[in-house]
Design a protein around this motif. Structure first.
Motif, PDB file in Angstrom:
ATOM      1  N   LEU A 181     -13.483 105.430 -98.911  1.00 22.38           N
ATOM      2  CA  LEU A 181     -12.908 106.437 -99.810  1.00 22.38           C
ATOM      3  C   LEU A 181     -12.591 107.715 -99.019  1.00 22.38           C
ATOM      4  O   LEU A 181     -13.365 108.129 -98.152  1.00 22.38           O
ATOM      5  CB  LEU A 181     -13.894 106.761-100.933  1.00 22.38           C
ATOM      6  CG  LEU A 181     -14.432 105.560-101.731  1.00 22.38           C
ATOM      7  CD1 LEU A 181     -15.333 106.044-102.862  1.00 22.38           C
ATOM      8  CD2 LEU A 181     -13.295 104.712-102.285  1.00 22.38           C
ATOM      9  N   VAL A 230     -14.551 109.303 -88.811  1.00 22.07           N
ATOM     10  CA  VAL A 230     -14.119 108.077 -89.505  1.00 22.07           C
ATOM     11  C   VAL A 230     -13.635 107.047 -88.482  1.00 22.07           C
ATOM     12  O   VAL A 230     -13.965 105.861 -88.559  1.00 22.07           O
ATOM     13  CB  VAL A 230     -13.028 108.382 -90.559  1.00 22.07           C
ATOM     14  CG1 VAL A 230     -12.587 107.107 -91.252  1.00 22.07           C
ATOM     15  CG2 VAL A 230     -13.528 109.410 -91.573  1.00 22.07           C
ATOM     16  N   THR A 239     -14.984 115.037 -94.317  1.00 21.60           N
ATOM     17  CA  THR A 239     -15.414 114.225 -93.160  1.00 21.60           C
ATOM     18  C   THR A 239     -14.355 114.330 -92.056  1.00 21.60           C
ATOM     19  O   THR A 239     -13.166 114.115 -92.306  1.00 21.60           O
ATOM     20  CB  THR A 239     -15.600 112.755 -93.568  1.00 21.60           C
ATOM     21  OG1 THR A 239     -16.535 112.690 -94.637  1.00 21.60           O
ATOM     22  CG2 THR A 239     -16.101 111.920 -92.392  1.00 21.60           C
ATOM     23  N   PRO A 240     -14.764 114.671 -90.835  1.00 19.53           N
ATOM     24  CA  PRO A 240     -13.782 114.793 -89.748  1.00 19.53           C
ATOM     25  C   PRO A 240     -13.098 113.446 -89.455  1.00 19.53           C
ATOM     26  O   PRO A 240     -13.741 112.395 -89.492  1.00 19.53           O
ATOM     27  CB  PRO A 240     -14.634 115.228 -88.536  1.00 19.53           C
ATOM     28  CG  PRO A 240     -15.892 115.787 -89.116  1.00 19.53           C
ATOM     29  CD  PRO A 240     -16.130 115.047 -90.398  1.00 19.53           C
TER      30      PRO A 240
HETATM   31  N1  TYC Z   1      -9.453 113.540 -95.302  1.00 20.09           N
HETATM   32  C1  TYC Z   1     -10.310 113.769 -94.154  1.00 20.09           C
HETATM   33  C2  TYC Z   1      -9.834 114.996 -93.403  1.00 20.09           C
HETATM   34  O1  TYC Z   1      -8.737 115.479 -93.651  1.00 20.09           O
HETATM   35  C3  TYC Z   1     -10.341 112.561 -93.204  1.00 20.09           C
HETATM   36  C4  TYC Z   1     -10.886 111.330 -93.856  1.00 20.09           C
HETATM   37  C5  TYC Z   1     -10.223 110.106 -93.696  1.00 20.09           C
HETATM   38  C6  TYC Z   1     -12.075 111.358 -94.564  1.00 20.09           C
HETATM   39  C7  TYC Z   1     -10.714 108.954 -94.268  1.00 20.09           C
HETATM   40  C8  TYC Z   1     -12.596 110.194 -95.156  1.00 20.09           C
HETATM   41  O2  TYC Z   1     -12.414 107.846 -95.524  1.00 20.09           O
HETATM   42  C9  TYC Z   1     -11.918 109.001 -94.988  1.00 20.09           C
HETATM   43  N2  TYC Z   1     -10.640 115.489 -92.479  1.00 20.09           N
END
Ligand code: TYC
Length: 112
Positions: free
Chosen positions: A37, A47, A42-43
Motif C-alpha cells: 500500500l 520500499v 515511507t522513503p
Molecule cells: N509515496 C512514498 C513517497 O513519496 C513512496 C512509497 C512508495 C511509499 C510505495 C509506500 O508502498 C509504498 N515517499
C-alpha cells in the motif's frame, strides 16, 4: 526400489505384505497476492530495499514496482502459497515498524 516403496497404489512386496499407498495429492495450493500500500511518508529507497531483500527483485525491477504503488495507491509485489505470502507480508510490516515507517502490506486470495 522394493515393491513396498514403489509408486503402485496397491502392491504385494517380497514379504507378502499388502501396501496401500495414498494417491499423490496433485492439487495446487491456493495462491495469495502480497499487496503493498502507498503512503506519503515511507522513503522510496526504503520500499526499493524491501522489495530487493524480501522478494529478490533487482534494483531496477524494485524501483518499477515501488513507482507503480506510489502512483496507483497499491500494487502486487508477489504471488505465493498462503503461508509464504503471510510470512513475507509480516516481514515487510515488521521491518517498516522497526524503522518507524508507516509502510503496510496485506495479503489477498487469488480467485482463479
Ligand atoms: N509515496 C512514498 C513517497 O513519496 C513512496 C512509497 C512508495 C511509499 C510505495 C509506500 O508502498 C509504498 N515517499
Amino acid at each position: 526400489m522394493t515393491s513396498e516403496s514403489s509408486s503402485d497404489s496397491n502392491s504385494i512386496g517380497d514379504t507378502g505384505t499388502v501396501v496401500l499407498e495414498d494417491k499423490p495429492d496433485l492439487k495446487e495450493p491456493p495462491m495469495y497476492q502480497v499487496v503493498l500500500l502507498n503512503d506519503d511518508f515511507t522513503p522510496m529507497e526504503f520500499v526499493v530495499y524491501i522489495l530487493q531483500s524480501i522478494f529478490g527483485y533487482d534494483h531496477e525491477r524494485s524501483t518499477q514496482i515501488m513507482l507503480a504503488v506510489h502512483t496507483k495507491g497499491k500494487g502486487v509485489c508477489g504471488i505465493f502459497p498462503k503461508e509464504i505470502a503471510e510470512m513475507k507480508s509480516h516481514e515487510i510490516n515488521e521491518m517498516a515498524k522497526s524503522h518507524e515507517h508507516p509502510l503496510i502490506s496485506e495479503i489477498e486470495p487469488l480467485t482463479d
